[in-house]
Motif scaffolding. Sequence first.
Motif, PDB file in Angstrom:
ATOM      1  N   VAL A  23       0.835  -1.207   0.000  1.00  0.00           N
ATOM      2  CA  VAL A  23       0.000   0.000   0.000  1.00  0.00           C
ATOM      3  C   VAL A  23       0.868   1.254   0.000  1.00  0.00           C
ATOM      4  N   LEU A  24       1.831   1.318   0.915  1.00  0.00           N
ATOM      5  CA  LEU A  24       2.756   2.444   0.995  1.00  0.00           C
ATOM      6  C   LEU A  24       4.183   1.893   0.998  1.00  0.00           C
ATOM      7  N   PRO A  25       5.038   2.326   0.098  1.00  0.00           N
ATOM      8  CA  PRO A  25       6.372   1.721  -0.031  1.00  0.00           C
ATOM      9  C   PRO A  25       7.370   2.131   1.047  1.00  0.00           C
ATOM     10  N   ILE A  26       7.277   3.355   1.559  1.00  0.00           N
ATOM     11  CA  ILE A  26       8.252   3.826   2.545  1.00  0.00           C
ATOM     12  C   ILE A  26       7.592   4.776   3.540  1.00  0.00           C
ATOM     13  N   GLY A  27       8.278   5.002   4.657  1.00  0.00           N
ATOM     14  CA  GLY A  27       7.908   6.079   5.566  1.00  0.00           C
ATOM     15  C   GLY A  27       6.911   5.765   6.649  1.00  0.00           C
ATOM     16  N   VAL A  28       6.393   4.534   6.711  1.00  0.00           N
ATOM     17  CA  VAL A  28       5.372   4.202   7.711  1.00  0.00           C
ATOM     18  C   VAL A  28       6.039   3.846   9.036  1.00  0.00           C
ATOM     19  N   GLN A  29       5.516   4.408  10.117  1.00  0.00           N
ATOM     20  CA  GLN A  29       6.073   4.157  11.434  1.00  0.00           C
ATOM     21  C   GLN A  29       5.167   3.284  12.290  1.00  0.00           C
ATOM     22  N   LEU A  30       3.866   3.622  12.348  1.00  0.00           N
ATOM     23  CA  LEU A  30       2.896   2.870  13.142  1.00  0.00           C
ATOM     24  C   LEU A  30       1.654   2.601  12.313  1.00  0.00           C
ATOM     25  N   VAL A  31       0.938   1.530  12.655  1.00  0.00           N
ATOM     26  CA  VAL A  31      -0.321   1.218  11.992  1.00  0.00           C
ATOM     27  C   VAL A  31      -1.323   0.720  13.015  1.00  0.00           C
ATOM     28  N   THR A  32      -2.589   1.063  12.797  1.00  0.00           N
ATOM     29  CA  THR A  32      -3.677   0.499  13.598  1.00  0.00           C
ATOM     30  C   THR A  32      -4.874   0.277  12.684  1.00  0.00           C
ATOM     31  N   CYS A  33      -5.672  -0.720  12.997  1.00  0.00           N
ATOM     32  CA  CYS A  33      -6.853  -1.042  12.197  1.00  0.00           C
ATOM     33  C   CYS A  33      -8.107  -0.943  13.050  1.00  0.00           C
ATOM     34  N   GLY A  34      -9.097  -0.201  12.576  1.00  0.00           N
ATOM     35  CA  GLY A  34     -10.420  -0.240  13.178  1.00  0.00           C
ATOM     36  C   GLY A  34     -11.197  -1.370  12.542  1.00  0.00           C
ATOM     37  N   HIS A  35     -12.490  -1.415  12.795  1.00  0.00           N
ATOM     38  CA  HIS A  35     -13.277  -2.488  12.185  1.00  0.00           C
ATOM     39  C   HIS A  35     -13.213  -2.428  10.672  1.00  0.00           C
ATOM     40  N   SER A  36     -13.360  -1.215  10.095  1.00  0.00           N
ATOM     41  CA  SER A  36     -13.353  -1.085   8.636  1.00  0.00           C
ATOM     42  C   SER A  36     -12.542   0.115   8.169  1.00  0.00           C
ATOM     43  N   HIS A  37     -11.555   0.537   8.958  1.00  0.00           N
ATOM     44  CA  HIS A  37     -10.680   1.611   8.516  1.00  0.00           C
ATOM     45  C   HIS A  37      -9.268   1.399   9.056  1.00  0.00           C
ATOM     46  N   THR A  38      -8.331   2.130   8.504  1.00  0.00           N
ATOM     47  CA  THR A  38      -6.920   1.975   8.844  1.00  0.00           C
ATOM     48  C   THR A  38      -6.284   3.343   9.048  1.00  0.00           C
TER      49      THR A  38
END
Length: 221
Positions: free
Chosen positions: A86-101
């Motif tokens: 989805v994103l090639p570089i630069g991501v530090q943290l991720v979280t997922c809701g029921h139907s969103h990110t």
Amino acid sequence: MGQLGHRSLQYDNKELLPRRVVGLEGIKVKDIACGGIHTCAVTIKGSLYAWGGGQAGQLGLGPQNGFLSCIANDTEMFLRNIPMLVLPIGVQLVTCGHSHTLVSMKDGRILGWGYNSYGQAATEKTTYAWYPSPVDWCVGEVRRLAAGGGHSAVLTHAFSLKELCEFKLADSVTLSSAPKIEEIASRTGSDALARLCERLREQQLNGGGRIYDEEEDEHDR
């Protein structure tokens, strides 16, 4: 729904034992998050992969029709049973809701996508945010992200005097003080604070949810 990331599984299949996600073979993952029917992973190089159900845009891959498929070149895939970049570089943290990110980027930005009926995924006014979109309502350095069914939360930390002042001003924004605070924010480069003031005025002009003014609140008392 494809959230396990196993290419061999079809719709409604189950996996009863832990099994390596082959699509991430050789990729070092540092963080992972699970939503209602989708999964995301961040690599040590800052790449973001997503797989599973994408009916509400929670994969960040755009609006698509069709059903789960194991055919690599099938263009009609609404459910992805293999990890997709989805994103090639630069991501530090991720979280997922029921139907969103939601993700926080190394440059300080927050991006969100997916179901956005309550504004939980993106700043833009749309029911579905199909691609990573800016979330600009936060002040300070992002430390933690969290997402639920229809809401999101960000824990930030202020390191500088400027950020501490931004926190204080953001906490005191009202309709009467918004123009002055927005002027200060523009002069000092406090973009998030300036946008907060701008959105507050827009919401009132568009007849959105009730926004209280300090003077009005005092009068009501």
